[in-house]
Each structure stands twice: as structure tokens, then as C-alpha cells.
Design a protein around this motif. Structure first.
Motif, PDB file in Angstrom:
ATOM      1  N   THR A 165       1.005  -1.069  -0.001  1.00 41.24           N
ATOM      2  CA  THR A 165       0.123  -0.111   0.054  1.00 41.24           C
ATOM      3  C   THR A 165       0.828   1.291  -0.119  1.00 41.24           C
ATOM      4  N   LYS A 166       1.815   1.299   0.904  1.00 39.79           N
ATOM      5  CA  LYS A 166       2.694   2.284   0.972  1.00 39.79           C
ATOM      6  C   LYS A 166       3.441   2.548  -0.397  1.00 39.79           C
ATOM      7  N   MET A 167       4.168   1.418  -1.012  1.00 40.29           N
ATOM      8  CA  MET A 167       4.826   1.641  -2.286  1.00 40.29           C
ATOM      9  C   MET A 167       3.898   2.039  -3.446  1.00 40.29           C
ATOM     10  N   LYS A 168       2.683   1.674  -3.467  1.00 38.31           N
ATOM     11  CA  LYS A 168       1.753   2.142  -4.372  1.00 38.31           C
ATOM     12  C   LYS A 168       1.395   3.786  -4.308  1.00 38.31           C
ATOM     13  N   LYS A 169       1.216   3.987  -3.000  1.00 42.42           N
ATOM     14  CA  LYS A 169       0.913   5.459  -2.970  1.00 42.42           C
ATOM     15  C   LYS A 169       2.198   6.251  -3.072  1.00 42.42           C
ATOM     16  N   ASP A 170       3.348   5.672  -3.166  1.00 40.66           N
ATOM     17  CA  ASP A 170       4.572   6.483  -3.532  1.00 40.66           C
ATOM     18  C   ASP A 170       4.718   6.393  -5.015  1.00 40.66           C
ATOM     19  N   GLY A 171       3.771   5.536  -5.762  1.00 47.18           N
ATOM     20  CA  GLY A 171       3.950   5.625  -7.225  1.00 47.18           C
ATOM     21  C   GLY A 171       5.008   4.636  -7.967  1.00 47.18           C
ATOM     22  N   VAL A 172       5.245   3.368  -6.944  1.00 44.21           N
ATOM     23  CA  VAL A 172       6.092   2.417  -7.452  1.00 44.21           C
ATOM     24  C   VAL A 172       5.120   1.597  -8.343  1.00 44.21           C
ATOM     25  N   GLU A 173       5.729   1.174  -9.369  1.00 41.89           N
ATOM     26  CA  GLU A 173       5.066   0.256 -10.692  1.00 41.89           C
ATOM     27  C   GLU A 173       4.660  -0.933  -9.784  1.00 41.89           C
ATOM     28  N   ILE A 174       3.528  -1.611 -10.374  1.00 38.85           N
ATOM     29  CA  ILE A 174       2.903  -2.668  -9.964  1.00 38.85           C
ATOM     30  C   ILE A 174       3.984  -3.972  -9.893  1.00 38.85           C
ATOM     31  N   ASP A 175       4.629  -4.114 -11.073  1.00 33.94           N
ATOM     32  CA  ASP A 175       5.483  -5.244 -11.336  1.00 33.94           C
ATOM     33  C   ASP A 175       6.619  -5.251 -10.208  1.00 33.94           C
ATOM     34  N   ILE A 176       6.903  -3.938  -9.763  1.00 31.91           N
ATOM     35  CA  ILE A 176       8.153  -3.954  -8.825  1.00 31.91           C
ATOM     36  C   ILE A 176       7.621  -4.136  -7.551  1.00 31.91           C
ATOM     37  N   ILE A 177       6.345  -3.847  -7.272  1.00 32.91           N
ATOM     38  CA  ILE A 177       5.603  -3.985  -5.914  1.00 32.91           C
ATOM     39  C   ILE A 177       5.500  -5.483  -5.742  1.00 32.91           C
ATOM     40  N   LYS A 178       4.918  -6.304  -6.863  1.00 34.18           N
ATOM     41  CA  LYS A 178       4.621  -7.835  -6.945  1.00 34.18           C
ATOM     42  C   LYS A 178       6.170  -8.265  -6.690  1.00 34.18           C
ATOM     43  N   LYS A 179       7.221  -7.887  -7.264  1.00 34.77           N
ATOM     44  CA  LYS A 179       8.670  -8.582  -6.828  1.00 34.77           C
ATOM     45  C   LYS A 179       9.133  -8.564  -5.481  1.00 34.77           C
ATOM     46  N   TYR A 180       8.687  -7.546  -4.900  1.00 33.11           N
ATOM     47  CA  TYR A 180       9.369  -7.365  -3.595  1.00 33.11           C
ATOM     48  C   TYR A 180       8.324  -7.746  -2.499  1.00 33.11           C
ATOM     49  N   THR A 181       7.124  -7.854  -2.650  1.00 33.72           N
ATOM     50  CA  THR A 181       6.146  -8.291  -1.893  1.00 33.72           C
ATOM     51  C   THR A 181       5.736  -9.809  -2.150  1.00 33.72           C
ATOM     52  N   GLY A 182       5.653 -10.048  -3.461  1.00 32.62           N
ATOM     53  CA  GLY A 182       5.265 -11.540  -3.552  1.00 32.62           C
ATOM     54  C   GLY A 182       3.796 -11.445  -3.710  1.00 32.62           C
ATOM     55  N   LEU A 183       3.128 -10.304  -3.686  1.00 33.60           N
ATOM     56  CA  LEU A 183       1.456 -10.433  -3.739  1.00 33.60           C
ATOM     57  C   LEU A 183       1.121 -10.433  -5.339  1.00 33.60           C
ATOM     58  N   PRO A 184       0.072 -11.113  -5.381  1.00 32.76           N
ATOM     59  CA  PRO A 184      -0.370 -10.900  -7.042  1.00 32.76           C
ATOM     60  C   PRO A 184      -0.979  -9.601  -7.342  1.00 32.76           C
ATOM     61  N   VAL A 185      -0.904  -9.351  -8.601  1.00 34.75           N
ATOM     62  CA  VAL A 185      -1.202  -8.370  -9.132  1.00 34.75           C
ATOM     63  C   VAL A 185      -2.697  -8.025  -8.917  1.00 34.75           C
ATOM     64  N   SER A 186      -3.615  -8.940  -8.684  1.00 36.30           N
ATOM     65  CA  SER A 186      -5.012  -8.547  -8.490  1.00 36.30           C
ATOM     66  C   SER A 186      -5.219  -8.071  -7.265  1.00 36.30           C
ATOM     67  N   ALA A 187      -4.303  -8.544  -6.137  1.00 36.72           N
ATOM     68  CA  ALA A 187      -4.299  -7.882  -4.699  1.00 36.72           C
ATOM     69  C   ALA A 187      -3.835  -6.498  -4.837  1.00 36.72           C
ATOM     70  N   ILE A 188      -2.869  -6.410  -5.466  1.00 38.10           N
ATOM     71  CA  ILE A 188      -1.890  -5.061  -5.480  1.00 38.10           C
ATOM     72  C   ILE A 188      -3.113  -3.854  -6.127  1.00 38.10           C
ATOM     73  N   GLY A 189      -3.748  -4.459  -7.067  1.00 36.57           N
ATOM     74  CA  GLY A 189      -4.740  -3.558  -7.867  1.00 36.57           C
ATOM     75  C   GLY A 189      -5.581  -2.895  -7.050  1.00 36.57           C
ATOM     76  N   LYS A 190      -6.337  -3.833  -6.215  1.00 36.23           N
ATOM     77  CA  LYS A 190      -7.096  -3.496  -5.201  1.00 36.23           C
ATOM     78  C   LYS A 190      -7.138  -2.649  -4.050  1.00 36.23           C
TER      79      LYS A 190
END
Length: 206
Positions: free
Chosen positions: A180-205
Motif C-alpha cells: 500500500t505504501k509503495m503504491k501510494k509512492d508511485g512504485v510500479e505494480i511489477d516492482i511491488i509484486k517482485k518485492y512483496t510476492g503479492l499477486p497483481v490482482s491484490a495490489i490492484g485493489k
């Protein structure tokens, strides 16, 4: 499998009919072939009896479905449910409570007592009606049955399983906070996925 609920279905449960109102809708979503199979669901509630989730645990034959304690209680631990209602359908249309139904309920009730998740009812449903073990006084009888009291190695194994499940939930919540913090800071979804292991669908929500 988690059952998707509408906003209207996330109700405060006051009685067995409230549970059946939601479960009948879910059962009728199925086509006729699927309704001829026995389904087993668990319904999780919070302290205020608000419906947290419904999960389809098993899909069996015309008159049989199997479920083990870890399958039954896993989602309740993840969702921090404190109460649970068991639900299964009888494709035959009968609402008779079998010996197998009461035996299974008794075992789940005793496991729930051990891990502090109260099993408050078990509904048998059809397309048109239902019966409730709580309404018939069977749940109160089972609490006093003295059967299936969890002791010894099984008790230890279940306690360890609960702790492991709670730790997994906590780690997932931590990853969600970071994402959530990374997304708020404008980090790209692919990078968030790489470092958290969360699926794109969960990050998108988030």
C-alpha cells in the motif's frame, strides 16, 4: 473457494433464517447439475454477528462430502472470525438430520472450542427450505455430549497449526501494508509484486 458476496449479503445475522436467506441465493446460482452434488460451506461471523465470509470447502457426490478441521477453520483464522456456521445441502430434497451430520458437527464444535472459534449452528439446506441444528436444540446437546474432546497429540497438533496459520496471516497483512505504501509512492505494480510476492490482482485493489 471463497464465495463472492454482494453488499446486500454482508448482513448482521440474527437467526438461522438470515443465514438461509443468503445461502439459498448462493445455492441457486449453481446450475442443475451442480445442485445435484452435495456442497459444504462455512460461514464466518465477527463478534457483532456480521457476516465476514462464506467459503465453499467441499463439493462431493450426491450424498457425501468430506472436510477436515484445517480446511474448515483456516479461513476463519485468516479473517479473524469468532463464530462459525456450517452449511451443507441435501440434493435429495430431504431435510432429515443424519447420524453423520451430528457426528461431524460434534467434532467441529469441539475443535472450534479448542481454537476459540465457536461453531454456533449447522444448517441443512435445499432449494426451498432448511433445517437448523441449533433451532432443534441439537447444538446444546452436542456441547454436553462428552464426545470428541480434543486431547493429547491431536490437541497439540491443532494448536500448532492454528499458530502457524495466524503467523501466515500476519505476514500477509505486513506485505499488504508495504505494498500500500509503495503504491501510494508511485512504485510500479511489477516492482511491488517482485518485492512483496503479492499477486497483481491484490495490489490492484489497494
Amino acid at each position: 473457494m471463497n464465495v463472492r458476496l454482494t453488499k446486500e449479503q454482508k448482513i448482521k445475522v440474527l437467526n438461522s433464517h438470515d443465514i438461509y436467506y443468503v445461502m439459498q441465493q448462493i445455492l441457486l446460482r449453481e446450475n442443475k447439475i451442480r445442485r445435484n452434488q452435495e456442497h459444504f460451506w462455512v460461514v464466518g461471523l465477527n463478534n457483532s454477528n456480521k457476516l465476514l465470509f462464506i467459503e465453499l470447502i467441499g463439493l462431493g457426490a450426491v450424498n457425501r462430502v468430506n472436510a477436515d478441521p484445517p480446511d474448515v477453520f483456516r479461513m476463519a483464522i485468516y479473517k479473524l472470525a469468532v463464530k462459525m456456521v456450517l452449511v451443507h445441502n441435501h440434493p435429495s430434497g430431504t431435510l432429515a438430520i443424519s447420524k453423520g451430520d451430528t457426528t461431524f458437527t460434534d467434532r467441529m464444535l469441539k475443535v472450534g472450542k479448542l481454537i476459540n472459534i465457536e461453531v454456533i449452528d449447522h444448517l441443512i439446506i435445499t432449494d426451498e427450505s432448511y433445517t437448523s441444528l441449533a433451532d432443534k436444540g441439537i447444538m446444546d446437546e452436542l456441547k454436553k455430549s462428552g464426545l470428541f474432546e480434543v486431547v493429547g497429540p491431536e490437541k497439540k497438533a491443532l494448536e500448532e497449526w492454528k499458530i502457524e496459520t495466524e503467523l501466515k496471516r500476519a505476514r500477509k497483512e505486513e506485505r499488504l501494508i508495504v505494498a500500500t505504501k509503495m503504491k501510494k509512492d508511485g512504485v510500479e505494480i511489477d516492482i511491488i509484486k517482485k518485492y512483496t510476492g503479492l499477486p497483481v490482482s491484490a495490489i490492484g485493489k489497494l
